[in-house]
Design a protein around this motif. Structure first.
Motif, PDB file in Angstrom:
ATOM      1  N   UNK A 214       2.418  -5.894  -5.733  1.00 42.95           N
ATOM      2  CA  UNK A 214       0.972  -6.028  -5.883  1.00 42.95           C
ATOM      3  C   UNK A 214       0.328  -4.963  -5.008  1.00 42.95           C
ATOM      4  N   UNK A 215      -0.284  -3.981  -5.665  1.00 47.31           N
ATOM      5  CA  UNK A 215      -1.000  -2.934  -4.932  1.00 47.31           C
ATOM      6  C   UNK A 215      -2.380  -3.496  -4.594  1.00 47.31           C
ATOM      7  N   UNK A 216      -2.434  -4.131  -3.428  1.00 47.88           N
ATOM      8  CA  UNK A 216      -3.601  -4.956  -3.104  1.00 47.88           C
ATOM      9  C   UNK A 216      -4.893  -4.160  -2.884  1.00 47.88           C
ATOM     10  N   UNK A 217      -4.809  -2.859  -2.732  1.00 45.49           N
ATOM     11  CA  UNK A 217      -6.044  -2.070  -2.633  1.00 45.49           C
ATOM     12  C   UNK A 217      -6.703  -1.932  -4.002  1.00 45.49           C
ATOM     13  N   UNK A 218      -5.885  -1.972  -5.061  1.00 47.04           N
ATOM     14  CA  UNK A 218      -6.394  -1.897  -6.433  1.00 47.04           C
ATOM     15  C   UNK A 218      -6.609  -3.294  -7.012  1.00 47.04           C
TER      16      UNK A 218
ATOM     17  N   UNK B  77      -0.237  -5.066   6.322  1.00 47.68           N
ATOM     18  CA  UNK B  77       0.720  -4.769   5.273  1.00 47.68           C
ATOM     19  C   UNK B  77       2.046  -4.338   5.864  1.00 47.68           C
ATOM     20  N   UNK B  78       3.077  -4.434   5.068  1.00 53.26           N
ATOM     21  CA  UNK B  78       3.194  -5.161   3.796  1.00 53.26           C
ATOM     22  C   UNK B  78       3.342  -6.659   4.055  1.00 53.26           C
TER      23      UNK B  78
ATOM     24  N   UNK C 182       3.510   3.976   5.487  1.00 52.65           N
ATOM     25  CA  UNK C 182       4.945   4.174   5.704  1.00 52.65           C
ATOM     26  C   UNK C 182       5.680   2.843   5.857  1.00 52.65           C
ATOM     27  N   UNK C 183       5.119   1.909   6.634  1.00 51.10           N
ATOM     28  CA  UNK C 183       5.775   0.607   6.832  1.00 51.10           C
ATOM     29  C   UNK C 183       5.866  -0.156   5.514  1.00 51.10           C
ATOM     30  N   UNK C 184       4.842  -0.045   4.700  1.00 47.48           N
ATOM     31  CA  UNK C 184       4.841  -0.708   3.407  1.00 47.48           C
ATOM     32  C   UNK C 184       5.906  -0.092   2.490  1.00 47.48           C
ATOM     33  N   UNK C 185       6.026   1.221   2.506  1.00 47.93           N
ATOM     34  CA  UNK C 185       7.060   1.886   1.697  1.00 47.93           C
ATOM     35  C   UNK C 185       8.451   1.480   2.181  1.00 47.93           C
ATOM     36  N   UNK C 186       8.627   1.380   3.494  1.00 51.00           N
ATOM     37  CA  UNK C 186       9.915   0.948   4.038  1.00 51.00           C
ATOM     38  C   UNK C 186      10.230  -0.488   3.601  1.00 51.00           C
ATOM     39  N   UNK C 187       9.213  -1.338   3.588  1.00 51.02           N
ATOM     40  CA  UNK C 187       9.397  -2.719   3.140  1.00 51.02           C
ATOM     41  C   UNK C 187       9.785  -2.782   1.674  1.00 51.02           C
TER      42      UNK C 187
ATOM     43  N   UNK D 155       0.877  -1.168   0.000  1.00 51.13           N
ATOM     44  CA  UNK D 155       0.000   0.000   0.000  1.00 51.13           C
ATOM     45  C   UNK D 155       0.917   1.222   0.000  1.00 51.13           C
ATOM     46  N   UNK D 156       0.999   1.947  -1.118  1.00 53.37           N
ATOM     47  CA  UNK D 156       1.915   3.076  -1.229  1.00 53.37           C
ATOM     48  C   UNK D 156       1.685   4.175  -0.190  1.00 53.37           C
ATOM     49  N   UNK D 157       0.500   4.235   0.401  1.00 54.74           N
ATOM     50  CA  UNK D 157       0.201   5.279   1.374  1.00 54.74           C
ATOM     51  C   UNK D 157       0.657   4.911   2.786  1.00 54.74           C
TER      52      UNK D 157
END
Length: 113
Positions: free
Chosen positions: A30-34, A91-92, A11-16, A7-9
Motif C-alpha cells: 500500500x503506497x500510503x502517500x497515494x 514507515x514502513x 530507504x527504510x521502507x525499501x529495505x522492509x 513509501x518507495x522514496x
C-alpha cells in the motif's frame, strides 16, 4: 494477508519491502502517500501496534515542525493531520492480522512474519 504501508522514496521502507519479498510470503503493498489510509484504517493500525496516534507521527518532518510542533493536539486532531499530510505517518508499517510493527529498523518486520 500481510500488508506493508510503503513509501518507495524511503530507504527504510525499501529495505522492509525487500525483507518481505525475500520471505516468500504473499503480501500487499500500500503506497500510503497515494492511497491515504482512512481514519478508521489508521485506528486499526494503531490498535495493532498498541500505540497512540502521536507515536506514529514522524516528528522530524518539516510539516510537523511548521504546523503542529508544540501544540496540544487530541488524538483525533493527530489522526486528521496524518490524513491531510500522510508524509507524517511513520514507515514502513507491516500488518499481519491483529499484529503490526513499524519497520524501524527493518529487521523488526520478522516479528510479524
Amino acid at each position: 494477508m500481510i500488508k506493508i504501508y510503503h513509501n518507495p522514496r524511503c530507504r527504510k521502507s525499501r529495505e522492509g519491502l525487500d525483507l518481505l519479498e525475500k520471505s516468500g510470503k504473499e503480501f500487499e503493498v500500500i503506497k500510503y502517500l497515494e492511497d491515504v489510509p482512512t481514519k478508521e484504517e489508521l485506528r486499526q493500525i494503531l490498535s495493532c501496534l498498541s500505540i497512540s496516534p502521536e507515536n506514529l507521527v514522524r516528528k522530524n518532518e518539516a510539516i510537523w515542525k511548521e504546523k503542529f510542533r508544540g501544540k496540544l493536539l487530541s488524538d483525533e486532531e493527530i489522526l486528521e493531520a496524518m490524513i491531510q499530510y500522510p508524509k507524517l505517518i511513520e514507515r514502513p508499517i507491516v500488518v499481519k492480522g491483529n499484529k503490526a510493527v513499524v519497520g524501524r529498523p527493518p529487521e523488526r518486520i520478522q516479528e510479524v512474519l
